[in-house]
Design an enzyme around this catalytic site. Structure first.
Site, short mmCIF file in Angstrom:
data_model
loop_
_atom_site.label_atom_id
_atom_site.label_comp_id
_atom_site.label_asym_id
_atom_site.label_seq_id
_atom_site.Cartn_x
_atom_site.Cartn_y
_atom_site.Cartn_z
N HIS A 22 0.86 -1.19 0.00
CA HIS A 22 0.00 0.00 0.00
C HIS A 22 0.90 1.24 0.00
O HIS A 22 1.68 1.43 0.93
CB HIS A 22 -0.90 -0.03 1.23
N ASP A 41 0.63 5.21 -0.07
CA ASP A 41 -0.20 6.40 -0.06
C ASP A 41 0.39 7.40 -1.06
O ASP A 41 1.57 7.74 -0.99
CB ASP A 41 -0.26 6.98 1.35
N ASP A 65 -8.00 1.32 2.40
CA ASP A 65 -7.61 2.27 3.43
C ASP A 65 -8.33 3.60 3.35
O ASP A 65 -7.70 4.64 3.51
CB ASP A 65 -6.08 2.49 3.31
N HIS A 99 -6.86 9.39 -0.71
CA HIS A 99 -7.49 9.22 0.60
C HIS A 99 -6.73 9.78 1.80
O HIS A 99 -7.13 9.53 2.94
CB HIS A 99 -7.89 7.76 0.82
#
Ligand SMILES: [Zn+2]
Length: 1022
Positions: free
Chosen positions: A260, A262, A372, A577
């Site tokens: 993951h 970001d 997420d 996000h």
């Protein structure tokens, strides 16, 4: 035969085995101490420091200075390039040779000008293999470059992870040496570690755990760390344990590598590009060594970055996508916030993402992937299905602070009834490490035992990148089918979901939104980002409509395909996000605002060009309306002297009309009272504005109804202490409600600004604190059914929350909130924990509280946070968190909200249209004096909203129009088209024509049928 005594002491046996592999204790005599054999220093190490993120070719030609191990470099966000020369001793022939590298920061190894592997201590990557088995003919002298980013996997928070970054952090390399790795020791260490973990995780109640205990104990007995010939005995003991198979009914864990990343969070966007490079090149390296290894990877934007920054790596990725090992997932441009982007933005996330994946890899993603984000809109199932996606993976609802979500595998049913098969990995993580506890948790936590016998386990360091390691793969491979543990297979999302689908008979259905009972401050934090998002969404909406109309009316006009794609992608990127929710560091906010500025300035230029093409330039002024209904509004225009004047204008649906001032039937009257209050009336509403700016009364004249609750005041500013438990920018906690204080101190009492006619308005200033104040103009326009509150706040608070309240005379158990392409209801009471956990909720342009035949709507132009409890409607305005951005929301803010009492239901009272009108200003353009009013599209009935008009992707001469049913009812509607259209076809949200569904064009228009909240998209052939 003499048996060595094994006493009944579980603890000593277990700890003995732990110490045998400890990297802290007894390394002089334990197995762990034998992992590396001989070592030698690197020959030379030199460094070059730069504040910029530069390319390898630029870096490699710089002047490198000698570097001493443990010497410091930095500060934060700089980059230190190392040139490392080494000579492998000839005597190491036949050995596995590693460069051991321990340092702060995130590193990338470059060899022969190509990125080859990430090096990050936090991500358990501290060695680079120089040779798997050194041969004489191999070059023994090697020069590598290491590009060291001066930030950690999680940025550089000062004191805690989410604190604002420390700008002055210094970094160092603690180790850089060559060493022989003993592969047989490493293998044995993994076996020991897994057995020890099985003993611990299965616990004292499980007999299999004891079998593991005695196996590992016997392994310690037979294994002499200093005698490699003893290893095989230990190894075969382990093998006979791990090879004891499961029964057929055992749960299957689908292990997928994941990382993951970001797209921006505790580090800026630019660093994310390098995070992708470091993480993905490492994953590709693992694929080359482990043919079964599958890596799932989302976010088209990140692929696009890697394509332009690391073209060599990108072509390797393309190869591994073909082999099925590198699996693009998600189908979206970025993993966006699941609540705040508009409906059209959500569609564009998928459109830009899926088109990218199709162009680069020849595939569309089959699953939406959003592990997420902070809640999931009830419209997502329909949008997914419209984009060719029927599966969904996330896990964030496991973070709920109040209620435990009851399913892991279920059907999620959206607002319109669309369903998608949904899976929350029961391990409640998207960054597992392949350890025994990950597997045990996956089975234990599964809330659909007996209904779903397959689960996902995503392994690999995440959030800040890093991804899987060889060690994680080794662990998982060891326990593929071991009695006592779930079956483990290296798998892919498509394998998982087809298993779940095949066996879905007993799965439950969850209907409506997936509301996260946490992070509810993200609807409000970083107000500037939210405002820019809303305004840029409206700007691009208008640019596309004006450009589409220009295309129809002006043969020479060229639709700005590339520029619009570029601006959309910037907008979509900022919907990531951790950006639009406001949970990012200040550097990211700066970048985001810069991107919005680009969208605004380039968008304004595009709008200007399109409008010029629409109406040949002239000396007169016209008004352009992008909304699909006729509007009659007071607009600020300029007279010949450039002085702003007001005019009441009529503008046709999706069309243009020359400015022709009309007079209102009922002008606004403004009457100051002796007590300092002001009465304003426009024939629809009559309001009494008190000296302090609150509304003492708001009267809906035709209905003879007072809106403001007895003994209360409307437009009451209130301030709360806002100190969450940890997640500062993210969380507002329930207990903040106990700290409510009205803002009462008047600096400038209400005074009349516009004295009536077309507009009446009153302005006042309140003191919030010695550092903060609010100045507001309360505006009543002729013919307008709502009162606007044009608000300016000077904001310099710490951990405070500013809201505005309207206690109204409405009693209803539910309030309604606008979401993407529709609306939903949430309770106004706190009966159950599921009700009160929603003490702060999100909505888009409006919320409404109605009882039978009367209600009140609260509209806004840039806010997303609401709470409606009992009869008080509250709009959340500003927060003041200090982490991760220490200066979040400090400064001046400008926003507008509006209050609209109405009779009947909000649908019939045109609340939805009024909220659009508030958000989409009529735009003034130039025209020739003889211009006639014209309208390109209109829809009847008005419950169907024409949301989007654009040129079809990659297809000239074709328009896409998107409509949705906004009232929540089935209906047949007519789209009136006043432009020449040859054919019309239904298509999906990816604009793929449905050859079985032509749309009939008749003189009355195109007849379309809608189910409640259905989105319909048409291709119009011009
Ligand atoms: Zn994230």
């Amino acid at each position: 035969m003499f048996h060595l005594p094994v006493l009944k002491n579980r603890r000593t046996l277990l700890e003995r085995a732990e110490k045998f592999i400890s990297d802290v204790y007894f390394t002089d005599c334990n197995l762990r101490g034998r992992l590396y054999g001989e070592s030698c220093p690197v020959e030379t190490i030199a460094s070059f420091l730069t504040p910029d993120r530069i390319t390898f070719s630029e870096a490699s030609t710089q002047n490198f200075e000698p570097y001493e191990i443990c010497g410091t470099f930095g500060p934060t966000w700089w980059t230190c390039w190392f040139k490392v020369s080494m000579t492998i001793p000839e005597s190491w022939r036949g050995k596995e040779v590693h460069l051991l590298w321990e340092s702060d920061g995130e590193g990338m190894v470059w060899r022969d000008g190509q990125p080859v592997q990430g090096l990050t201590k936090e991500g358990e990557k501290t060695s680079y293999i120089l040779s798997e088995c050194l041969k004489d003919e191999e070059p023994h002298s090697v020069t590598l470059y290491v590009e060291m980013a001066c930030n950690g996997l999680f940025g550089a928070g000062q004191g805690s992870m989410i604190a604002a970054p420390d700008p002055n952090r210094m970094f160092s390399v603690q180790k850089a040496e060559l060493a022989i790795l003993n592969r047989d020791v490493l293998k044995l260490l993994t076996e020991f570690e897994m057995l020890v973990d099985i003993v611990k995780e299965l616990g004292e109640g499980d007999q299999r755990g004891y079998q593991a205990l005695f196996t590992v104990n016997e392994m310690v007995n037979v294994c002499n760390p200093f005698d490699p010939s003893s290893f095989s005995k230990a190894h075969s003991l382990a093998r006979s344990f791990f090879n004891q198979r499961n029964g057929e009914s055992q749960h299957t864990v689908h292990a997928m590598g994941h990382c993951h990343i970001d797209s921006a969070w505790l580090w800026p966007y630019e660093e994310t590009i390098r995070k992708c490079g470091r993480s993905w090149v490492t994953a590709v390296g693992l694929m080359e060594k482990n043919p079964e290894f599958v890596f799932t990877c989302s976010q088209a934007q990140q692929f696009e970055w890697v394509k332009s920054w690391y073209p060599g790596l990108f072509s390797k990725i393309q190869h591994h996508v073909k082999t099925g090992q590198f699996v693009p997932v998600g189908g979206t441009w970025v993993e966006m916030d699941g609540n705040l982007p508009s409906g059209e933005s959500m569609v564009r996330q998928f459109l830009q993402g899926q088109l990218f994946f199709n162009r680069e890899f020849g595939m569309y993603c089959k699953e939406f992937w959003l592990p997420d984000t902070f809640g999931y809109s009830a419209q997502l199932p329909q949008i997914m299905q419209g984009c060719g996606i029927s599966n969904f993976l996330t896990q964030k609802l496991s973070w709920n602070l109040v209620n435990t979500f009851p399913h892991n595998t279920f059907f999620w049913e959206g607002l319109d009834g669309s369903k998608v098969l949904t899976h929350f990995p029961p391990g409640n993580s998207y960054e597992m490490k392949g350890k025994v506890d990950d597997l045990v948790k996956t089975v234990k936590n599964n809330k659909d035992k007996g209904r779903a016998n397959h689960s996902a386990a995503l392994f690999g360091f995440g959030d800040g990148g890093g991804g899987p390691t060889q060690h994680m793969i080794d662990r998982l491979c060891l326990v593929r089918d071991t009695d006592g543990l779930p079956r483990v297979q290296m798998s892919s999302p498509s394998k998982l979901f087809s298993q779940l689908q095949a066996d879905s008979a007993l799965l439950c259905t969850w209907s409506g939104e997936l509301f996260l009972e946490l992070h509810n401050g993200t609807y409000t934090t970083q107000a500037q980002i939210k405002r820019e998002n809303r305004q840029c969404e409206t700007l691009l909406h208008d640019v596309e409509i004006a450009s589409s109309l220009a295309l129809c009316r002006n043969k020479t006009f060229v639709y700005p395909v590339e520029k619009l794609q570029q601006l959309w992608r910037l907008l979509l990127l900022n919907q990531f996000h951790d950006v639009i929710p406001g949970s990012c560091i200040g550097m990211v906010v700066e970048d985001a605002l810069k991107y919005y500025k680009n969208i605004r300035s380039d968008g304004a230029a595009l709008l200007w060009e399109a409008c010029e093409a629409l109406e040949s330039k002239g000396s007169s002024t016209a008004v352009f309306n992008s909304l699909p209904w006729e509007r009659h509004e007071v607009v600020q225009i300029t007279d010949g002297t450039d002085a702003p004047v007001l005019a009441l204008l009529r503008a046709p649906s999706v069309g243009v009309s020359p400015v022709k001032d009309t007079q209102p039937v009922t002008p606004v009257s403004v009457a100051p009272q002796t007590d300092g209050s002001v009465i304003m009336e426009n024939g629809i509403l009559r309001t009494v504005v008190s000296k302090d700016g609150t509304l003492a009364s708001l009267y809906l004249i035709a209905a003879n109804r007072e809106t403001v609750s007895d003994g209360c005041a409307g437009n009451q500013f209130v301030i709360f202490d806002d100190v969450p438990l940890y997640w500062d920018a993210w969380d507002v906690m329930d207990y903040h409600l106990q700290t409510r204080r009205p803002v009462l101190e008047v600096v400038h009492p209400a005074q009349v600004v516009s004295s009536g006619g077309l507009r009446g308005s009153v302005s006042f200033t309140l003191r919030i604190s010695d550092k903060s104040s609010v100045t507001q103009e309360i505006i009543m326009d002729a013919t307008c059914p709502y009162i606007k509150f044009s608000t300016k706040v000077q904001w310099a608070e710490s951990h405070k929350f500013l809201k505005v309240e309207f206690p109204v005379r409405v009693r209803s158990p539910n309030a309604t909130y606008e979401i993407q392409f529709g609306h939903l209801q949430r309770p106004t009471h706190w009966n159950t924990s599921w009700d009160w956990a929603r003490f702060e909720v999100w909505g888009h342009k409006w919320a409404d509280l109605s009882e039978h035949n009367f209600g009140v709507a609260l509209l806004n132009d840039s806010k997303y946070g609401y709470s409606i409890h009992q009869n008080t409607m509250t709009l959340s305005l500003l927060r003041a968190p200090k982490a991760p951005d220490a200066t979040a929301d400090m400064g001046t803010h400008q926003f507008t909200y509006a209050i609209m009492p109405h009779t009947s239901c909000f649908q019939d009272a045109s609340v939805i249209q009024c909220a659009y009108n508030l958000n989409f200003p009529l735009r003034l353009i130039q025209c020739r004096p003889e211009t006639e009013p014209w309208s390109a599209f209109s829809v009847s009935p008005s419950s169907v909203i024409l949301e989007t008009i654009k040129q079809a992707e990659d297809r000239k001469g074709m328009l896409v129009v998107r409509l949705y049913e906004s009232h929540g009812g089935s209906i047949t509607a007519n789209l009136h088209v006043n432009i020449p259209v040859k054919e019309a076809w239904h298509c999906d949200l990816l604009e793929r024509q449905d050859a079985t569904r032509p749309a009939q064009i008749t003189p009355e228009g195109i007849s379309l049928s809608f189910k409640p909240f259905e989105i319909v998209t048409l291709l119009l052939v011009l």
